[in-house]
Design an enzyme around this catalytic site. Structure first.
Site, PDB file in Angstrom:
ATOM      1  N   ASP A 256      -1.303  -1.852  -2.710  1.00 61.29           N
ATOM      2  CA  ASP A 256      -1.087  -2.623  -1.478  1.00 61.29           C
ATOM      3  C   ASP A 256      -2.105  -3.224  -1.097  1.00 61.29           C
ATOM      4  O   ASP A 256      -1.942  -4.633  -0.516  1.00 61.29           O
ATOM      5  CB  ASP A 256      -0.339  -1.613  -0.587  1.00 61.29           C
ATOM      6  CG  ASP A 256       0.729  -0.715  -1.233  1.00 61.29           C
ATOM      7  OD1 ASP A 256       1.183  -1.199  -2.289  1.00 61.29           O
ATOM      8  OD2 ASP A 256       0.781   0.142  -0.280  1.00 61.29           O
ATOM      9  N   HIS A 280      -9.828  -7.073  -5.643  1.00 59.29           N
ATOM     10  CA  HIS A 280     -10.458  -5.971  -6.583  1.00 59.29           C
ATOM     11  C   HIS A 280     -11.353  -5.215  -5.972  1.00 59.29           C
ATOM     12  O   HIS A 280     -11.087  -3.836  -6.053  1.00 59.29           O
ATOM     13  CB  HIS A 280     -10.964  -6.742  -7.827  1.00 59.29           C
ATOM     14  CG  HIS A 280     -11.405  -5.880  -9.029  1.00 59.29           C
ATOM     15  ND1 HIS A 280     -10.470  -5.181  -9.442  1.00 59.29           N
ATOM     16  CD2 HIS A 280     -12.725  -5.581  -9.630  1.00 59.29           C
ATOM     17  CE1 HIS A 280     -10.964  -4.371 -10.667  1.00 59.29           C
ATOM     18  NE2 HIS A 280     -12.239  -4.535 -10.763  1.00 59.29           N
TER      19      HIS A 280
HETATM   20  O1  RIB Z   1       2.194   2.059  -2.402  1.00 55.45           O
HETATM   21  C1  RIB Z   1       1.819   2.914  -1.498  1.00 55.45           C
HETATM   22  C2  RIB Z   1       3.227   3.279  -0.581  1.00 55.45           C
HETATM   23  O2  RIB Z   1       4.340   3.347  -1.574  1.00 55.45           O
HETATM   24  C3  RIB Z   1       3.014   4.603   0.320  1.00 55.45           C
HETATM   25  O3  RIB Z   1       2.445   4.189   1.800  1.00 55.45           O
HETATM   26  C4  RIB Z   1       4.646   5.041   0.350  1.00 55.45           C
HETATM   27  O4  RIB Z   1       5.255   4.671   1.540  1.00 55.45           O
HETATM   28  C5  RIB Z   1       5.216   4.362  -0.918  1.00 55.45           C
HETATM   29  O5  RIB Z   1       6.117   3.348  -0.389  1.00 55.45           O
END
Ligand code: RIB
Length: 321
Positions: A256, A280
């Site tokens: 994320d 990165h």
């Molecule tokens: O990528 C991490 C996220 O994946 C977490 O915050 C969790 O909620 C899942 O959705």
């Protein structure tokens, strides 16, 4: 940013409460392991991406859905506190806010069990209400924690409006070809790349094979995270970003953080290679703290690491990206 202000980045994706327990080891089936640390936080790939981009200085709007339960309302407050425009987050009276249970061992390995709740009640109408925001944004960042027709509507609308699409193809699943053709940049991890291409990603060579498969299917640029580094591939060339040596606490949210930083850098006019270098670093920083949200770095943190390392410190091999 204020609700309704024009966003640089619109994020369409999942919003959850994350409950994380860290213990000495991960339990096997039927095991009962005593953990030693508990964290409850805002999560979900959409919320993480939105907060990640806001912490890096972008104006961000989130499109998603929570329940009308106390957790949902608390998450909305937290998102606002992070500067995310929540004007396009729906409140669902008949569903619970998404929940994710995460278990992490001392080596940073994890197991996740999710109850998506309101995330899966999102409707195409939620995206239609945000169409103006998407058209006016520079980048749409989207993940797969919401229904596929919602993802597809957002991606195709963005493509038609000239807004660049960054897809975080998580959780792992296969995708329709017309969706891939509309994506500017996709960033799968090894498991997601295998679900998309059938290629088992173990190293740079296999990451390249998976990336080539996605390029052939119409994606503009691909960043594949392999166990030992990230491979960036476009029709113009390849860039290898070896894993950075940081003290890892937990990889939750690393993807994320990468996608959020990539979207921010693209919004600022950086090339995909420059954006991937920036992302990165952000992603490595995100693994140094437990939980997805806690690890998302600020602009200052990423820039001071980049300044410390200097261009050579990134040790990226470029040709000719
Ligand atoms: O990528 C991490 C996220 O994946 C977490 O915050 C969790 O909620 C899942 O959705």
């Amino acid at each position: 940013m204020a609700t309704g202000e024009q966003a640089d980045i619109v994020v369409v994706g999942g919003i959850n409460t994350d409950f994380l327990v860290q213990g000495p080891r991960l339990p096997g089936p039927g095991d009962n392991v005593r953990g030693h640390l508990f964290l409850e936080s805002l999560g979900g790939k959409g919320a993480d991406g939105a907060v990640g981009a806001a912490r890096l200085g972008a104006r961000v709007a989130l499109v998603g859905r929570v329940g009308m339960d106390p957790r949902g309302l608390a998450l909305l407050e937290q998102l606002e506190g992070e500067g995310v425009d929540i004007g396009a987050v729906a409140r669902d009276p008949s569903a619970l806010t998404g929940v994710v249970l995460e278990m992490v061992d001392e080596a940073g390995r994890k197991q996740t069990l999710a109850s998506p709740g309101a995330n899966l009640c999102m409707r195409v109408a939620d995206v239609m209400q945000a169409e103006e925001r998407i058209s006016a944004a520079s980048v749409l960042l989207v993940d797969l924690e919401v229904p596929m027709d919602v993802v597809s509507a957002a991606v195709h609308h963005a493509r038609a409006a000239g807004t660049r699409v960054v897809l975080d193809p998580a959780p792992a699943m296969s995708l329709p070809e017309d969706l891939l053709e509309a994506v500017h940049v996709i960033r799968p991890n090894a498991e997601e790349a295998e679900a998309l291409t059938g290629v088992e990603v173990r190293d740079r060579g296999s990451a390249r094979q998976a990336a080539e498969n996605l390029l052939r299917r119409g994606v503009g640029g691909v960043v594949v995270a392999s166990p030992d580094g990230s491979l960036v591939l476009t029709s113009e060339g390849e860039l290898w970003l070896p894993d950075l040596s940081v003290e890892r606490a937990d990889t939750t949210g690393a993807g994320d953080a990468f996608c959020a930083a990539l979207a921010v850098a693209l919004t600022e006019g950086k090339s995909l290679a420059q954006a991937a270098r920036f992302a990165h670093e952000a992603s490595a920083l995100a693994t140094m703290r437990l939980g997805a949200l806690g690890g998302l770095p600020t602009r200052e943190q990423v820039e001071s690491r980049l300044a410390l390392l200097g261009p050579a410190g990134l040790s990226a091999e470029a040709s000719p990206l």
